[in-house]
Design an enzyme around this catalytic site. Sequence first.
Site, PDB file in Angstrom:
ATOM      1  N   ASP A   1      50.108 -10.504  41.707  1.00  0.00           N
ATOM      2  CA  ASP A   1      49.863 -10.035  43.070  1.00  0.00           C
ATOM      3  C   ASP A   1      50.441 -11.036  44.059  1.00  0.00           C
ATOM      4  OD1 ASP A   1      47.610  -7.701  44.032  1.00  0.00           O
ATOM      5  OD2 ASP A   1      48.429  -9.029  45.584  1.00  0.00           O
TER       6      ASP A   1
ATOM      7  N   ILE B   1      56.880  -9.994  43.942  1.00  0.00           N
ATOM      8  CA  ILE B   1      57.691  -9.241  42.973  1.00  0.00           C
ATOM      9  C   ILE B   1      59.142  -9.057  43.420  1.00  0.00           C
ATOM     10  CG2 ILE B   1      55.771  -8.014  41.846  1.00  0.00           C
ATOM     11  CD1 ILE B   1      56.597  -5.552  43.556  1.00  0.00           C
TER      12      ILE B   1
ATOM     13  N   ASN C   1      52.472  -1.014  39.423  1.00  0.00           N
ATOM     14  CA  ASN C   1      51.559  -0.452  40.419  1.00  0.00           C
ATOM     15  C   ASN C   1      51.795  -1.021  41.812  1.00  0.00           C
ATOM     16  OD1 ASN C   1      48.870   0.544  41.536  1.00  0.00           O
ATOM     17  ND2 ASN C   1      48.589  -1.671  41.569  1.00  0.00           N
TER      18      ASN C   1
ATOM     19  N   TYR D   1      58.366   5.595  52.433  1.00  0.00           N
ATOM     20  CA  TYR D   1      57.482   5.481  51.264  1.00  0.00           C
ATOM     21  C   TYR D   1      57.949   6.411  50.141  1.00  0.00           C
ATOM     22  CZ  TYR D   1      53.145   5.386  48.554  1.00  0.00           C
ATOM     23  OH  TYR D   1      52.222   5.246  47.551  1.00  0.00           O
TER      24      TYR D   1
END
Length: 656
Positions: free
Chosen positions: A440, A461, A487, A553
């Site tokens: 995270d 990431i 995710n 998105y």
Amino acid sequence: MKSLWKNEEVEGFSKDPLQLRVYTSRLLGANPDLVLHGGGNTSVKLSQKNFFGETEELLLVKGSGWDLATIESPGFAPVRLETLKRLAELETLSDCEMVRQQRAAMTDPGAPNPSVEAILHALIPFRYVDHTHADAVLAVTNHPDGEQSIQEIYGNRVIVIPYVMPGFVLAKKVRELTQNKNWSDYEGMILMNHGIFTFDDDAQESYEKMIELVTLAENFLKDRKALDSLARAESEEDLQKLSLIRREVSRIRREPVYAQLDSTAEACGFANLKNINELASRGPMTSDHLARTKPEPLIINDDIEKDVSLYARNYDDYFRRNTNGSQEILDLAPRWAVWPGYGLVSYGRSLNDSKVVRDIVSHTARAIQIGEALGRWEPIAEKHIFEAEYWELQRAKMESFKQSPEFQGKIALVTGAASGIGLACACEFVREGAAVTGLDLNADVENILDRDEMLGVACDITDSGAVSNAVDETVRRFGGLDILVLNAGTFPAGKLIEDLDDQTWDKSIEINLKSQQRILKTCIPFLKQGVDPAVVFVASRNVPAPGPGASAYSVPKAGQTQLARIAALELGQFGIRVNVLHPDCVYDTGLWTQETLERSAGRYGLTVEEYKSRNVLKSDVKSYEVAKMVCTMAGSIFAKTTGAQIPIDGGSDRVI
Ligand code: ZN
């Protein structure tokens, strides 16, 4: 070896014999050079009033399943002393009957099964009896001239018992060899290739005798300079190979295992010894370890698949050579491996199992080298090894550790794991037996996922170096990678295309698409070596049913979906399944605040409540429900499904 006894610690219970028994048992358990993980046993003999007010003589002996380091008074099984002594007089006694009769002689049916050495404890005519598998004593006794050395160390201070199988046979042997002896003439008893007993009517004395006698063995080793010969070496690292070995061991074992590499200088020094193949295969330190370690390690050379197959064949041969036909062969997989240049690897269905093996093996490696320095390391003969390994009471002990949740032994990596769906996935995988690394951006993830089987890694990431390090750390810690859950994502505020600024667009593409591809790419070499490997993309209902204003998105999420479909095509040949989950109406995540809910509801002219239940089932979706679906898709129910897209959105009339 130092005594850990402290007068001030026993002040409150110095008159309570059972509490003193608990205390000195814990002192023994606190020293790994005396006992390791559930090894050793202790007892105290007491007079107690039974239910009817009659006095009975009892042996309170360590119960099976308890560890000396953490034992409490309920860990001692109360058995009638008289019955145990009578059992010792029998000619023969089967294991099964011994367990039954000991249980029947217990005054508390709720207590644990008494230790397999209960009869032996009963025979020793002192109130306190302490038994350990002290390293120093084992190093001396696992030797062709062991008895001579014991004589040299202790003279007539100890009773010496040649090796026999533990349990009833050992108790019989001790009874037979001590019939004409006065126990008061001795301070202890050495069981060749097995361990040491001390005894006294005083708890402290019995414990101090253990420390003293073991110290004498340690001094002997020092005098012989046997401790100076411990090898040390620098280790290399090859995570790809580590994960391949784990896959092969899991394949032979027919269930996934964790692999833990001990790459310390001592472990590597041992693995690099010239005659390591032969040396490491001679046998265990004490037969008590066999249920954990098997008789021999896997020796890794260059061709891993061949090495593991050879191990399996050798184990099968060993079984056939020794079985009397009544035993059932265990799985053929090794419990530990010697990997020259890299160190020692331990395997286990749980991380705790592999840790226990690791500890036993590190003590064994030391004892073997000490034994060699004394002249020759020589544990018990193969037939005794087999007899002890296939002893039904040992097996029963191991069986009780077995439990098989769906992901036992498996290793998962989940991105975006500090909160919401990602955190729910991490928790669900662990609940089902897996070990999980959670990535995270939020550094709190390192505290949130901080348990043996949970590794939290703060990681951006979009930084490919950081991702690669996190994947490496996963393999280093758990031994491989089986499941990847993509995710993590960002949810930019809705804007029409003509109003959308480049920065928002680029950032969303970077996080929601480009980073996903990079993580997948980094994990593929390890997933190819995984056990029933699976990838789950957490995309969005927006992919099949996009909404106006959501291009930043929806577009990268649609790209993710296409990436997953192609990955399914490319990776199927390696057995890797890739599926996509499209959640919607999940409002208990960080993405949704009261403000964003009101804004979104307003756009449709709805109240927040109406907005939250605007799907076909009129129900919102909880993060944990999404997590359960992710686990299902990574698990056996989806064993034959790849390239699929599954909605979890309460039913969208635009999708249906
Ligand atoms: Zn023992």
